[in-house]
Design a protein around this motif. Structure first.
Motif, PDB file in Angstrom:
ATOM      1  N   ASP A 172       0.841  -1.215   0.000  1.00 22.74           N
ATOM      2  CA  ASP A 172       0.000   0.000   0.000  1.00 22.74           C
ATOM      3  C   ASP A 172       0.868   1.254   0.000  1.00 22.74           C
ATOM      4  O   ASP A 172       0.477   2.284  -0.562  1.00 22.74           O
ATOM      5  CB  ASP A 172      -0.955   0.008   1.214  1.00 22.74           C
ATOM      6  CG  ASP A 172      -0.218   0.142   2.539  1.00 22.74           C
ATOM      7  OD1 ASP A 172       0.435  -0.837   2.956  1.00 22.74           O
ATOM      8  OD2 ASP A 172      -0.267   1.232   3.145  1.00 22.74           O
ATOM      9  N   ARG A 188       1.712   4.094  -3.270  1.00 23.43           N
ATOM     10  CA  ARG A 188       1.492   5.544  -3.129  1.00 23.43           C
ATOM     11  C   ARG A 188       2.803   6.333  -3.111  1.00 23.43           C
ATOM     12  O   ARG A 188       2.820   7.513  -2.780  1.00 23.43           O
ATOM     13  CB  ARG A 188       0.665   5.809  -1.861  1.00 23.43           C
ATOM     14  CG  ARG A 188      -0.800   5.383  -2.026  1.00 23.43           C
ATOM     15  CD  ARG A 188      -1.564   5.532  -0.720  1.00 23.43           C
ATOM     16  NE  ARG A 188      -1.129   4.517   0.229  1.00 23.43           N
ATOM     17  CZ  ARG A 188      -1.109   4.674   1.566  1.00 23.43           C
ATOM     18  NH1 ARG A 188      -1.502   5.814   2.101  1.00 23.43           N
ATOM     19  NH2 ARG A 188      -0.706   3.706   2.354  1.00 23.43           N
ATOM     20  N   ARG A 206       2.056   4.525  10.893  1.00 17.11           N
ATOM     21  CA  ARG A 206       0.725   3.978  10.608  1.00 17.11           C
ATOM     22  C   ARG A 206      -0.373   5.019  10.794  1.00 17.11           C
ATOM     23  O   ARG A 206      -1.346   5.034  10.038  1.00 17.11           O
ATOM     24  CB  ARG A 206       0.500   2.731  11.456  1.00 17.11           C
ATOM     25  CG  ARG A 206       1.276   1.531  10.885  1.00 17.11           C
ATOM     26  CD  ARG A 206       1.355   0.399  11.857  1.00 17.11           C
ATOM     27  NE  ARG A 206       1.838  -0.850  11.248  1.00 17.11           N
ATOM     28  CZ  ARG A 206       2.203  -1.907  11.956  1.00 17.11           C
ATOM     29  NH1 ARG A 206       2.144  -1.889  13.278  1.00 17.11           N
ATOM     30  NH2 ARG A 206       2.626  -2.998  11.343  1.00 17.11           N
ATOM     31  N   GLU A 222      -3.648   2.635   5.550  1.00 13.00           N
ATOM     32  CA  GLU A 222      -5.004   2.708   4.992  1.00 13.00           C
ATOM     33  C   GLU A 222      -5.993   1.914   5.838  1.00 13.00           C
ATOM     34  O   GLU A 222      -7.178   2.213   5.853  1.00 13.00           O
ATOM     35  CB  GLU A 222      -5.012   2.147   3.565  1.00 13.00           C
ATOM     36  CG  GLU A 222      -4.184   2.983   2.599  1.00 13.00           C
ATOM     37  CD  GLU A 222      -4.214   2.444   1.179  1.00 13.00           C
ATOM     38  OE1 GLU A 222      -4.187   1.207   0.981  1.00 13.00           O
ATOM     39  OE2 GLU A 222      -4.272   3.277   0.252  1.00 13.00           O
ATOM     40  N   SER A 223      -5.525   0.834   6.482  1.00 11.74           N
ATOM     41  CA  SER A 223      -6.414  -0.056   7.243  1.00 11.74           C
ATOM     42  C   SER A 223      -5.561  -0.941   8.143  1.00 11.74           C
ATOM     43  O   SER A 223      -4.323  -0.907   8.057  1.00 11.74           O
ATOM     44  CB  SER A 223      -7.218  -0.942   6.285  1.00 11.74           C
ATOM     45  OG  SER A 223      -6.333  -1.845   5.625  1.00 11.74           O
ATOM     46  N   ALA A 242      -3.698  -3.075   5.412  1.00 12.25           N
ATOM     47  CA  ALA A 242      -2.821  -2.257   4.556  1.00 12.25           C
ATOM     48  C   ALA A 242      -2.212  -1.170   5.435  1.00 12.25           C
ATOM     49  O   ALA A 242      -2.553   0.022   5.316  1.00 12.25           O
ATOM     50  CB  ALA A 242      -3.605  -1.674   3.393  1.00 12.25           C
ATOM     51  N   ASN A 243      -1.316  -1.604   6.337  1.00 14.74           N
ATOM     52  CA  ASN A 243      -0.820  -0.697   7.379  1.00 14.74           C
ATOM     53  C   ASN A 243       0.635  -0.285   7.149  1.00 14.74           C
ATOM     54  O   ASN A 243       1.363   0.026   8.091  1.00 14.74           O
ATOM     55  CB  ASN A 243      -1.056  -1.290   8.774  1.00 14.74           C
ATOM     56  CG  ASN A 243      -0.349  -2.622   8.967  1.00 14.74           C
ATOM     57  OD1 ASN A 243       0.346  -3.096   8.070  1.00 14.74           O
ATOM     58  ND2 ASN A 243      -0.504  -3.205  10.131  1.00 14.74           N
ATOM     59  N   SER A 244       1.043  -0.288   5.870  1.00  9.49           N
ATOM     60  CA  SER A 244       2.251   0.397   5.370  1.00  9.49           C
ATOM     61  C   SER A 244       3.607  -0.190   5.748  1.00  9.49           C
ATOM     62  O   SER A 244       4.545  -0.079   4.970  1.00  9.49           O
ATOM     63  CB  SER A 244       2.253   1.894   5.764  1.00  9.49           C
ATOM     64  OG  SER A 244       1.091   2.518   5.275  1.00  9.49           O
TER      65      SER A 244
END
Ligand code: RTP
Ligand code: MG
Length: 140
Positions: free
Chosen positions: A13, A17, A104, A109-110, A113-115
């Protein structure tokens, strides 16, 4: 305290971006040093093996699908108290619970999907580093 190493993943994720540089800056600004780094697209087998500890959890299949949905950046971070420091910089697993100023909180994002990923203990850090890196690829 002696230098410690931890294993980090910048998840799909975040690479999607174009946040790799911003995330690495968080590590470096906190005093962690990137001593190994590679951008890869994980295979299903690699992701399943990496997350084998979670294989009985209800989110396992979704997590593996997410982790192979795009490129990731695998890194070894070195510094004093690197394992705990990295987890502090990342923030709570669920961004809704993550503290202000953490990766985070700012980027995830969630809960899935926590980067970022970061090792949770010295034993797992050693295992995770060895899973993805040969000794010659780590330059302190
Ligand atoms: P990580 O291992 O990635 O550093 O994260 P963590 O320790 O904070 O979280 P962990 O409990 O080890 O879970 C591993 C990853 O699985 C995804 N997850 N999804 N849908 C869910 O309820 C759920 N729970 C966890 C997250 O991507 C988490 O980082
Ligand atoms: Mg974990």
């Amino acid at each position: 305290m002696a230098l410690e190493r931890t294993f980090s993943i910048i998840k799909p994720d975040a690479t999607r971006r174009n946040l790799t540089g911003k995330i690495v800056d968080r590590f470096e600004s906190a005093g962690l040093r990137v001593v190994a780094s590679k951008r890869v697209w994980l295979s299903k087998a690699q992701a399943e093996g990496f997350y084998a500890v979670h294989r009985e959890r209800p989110f396992f299949n979704d997590l593996v699908s997410f982790m192979i949905s795009g490129p990731v950046v695998l890194q070894v971070l070195e510094g004093e108290n690197a394992i705990a420091k990295n987890r502090e910089i990342m923030g709570a697993t669920n961004p809704a619970n993550a503290a202000e100023g953490t990766i985070r909180k700012d980027f995830a994002e969630s809960i899935e999907a926590n980067s970022v990923h970061g090792s949770d203990a010295p034993e797992t850090a050693a295992q995770e580093i060895a899973y993805f890196f040969a000794g010659i690829e780590i330059v302190g």
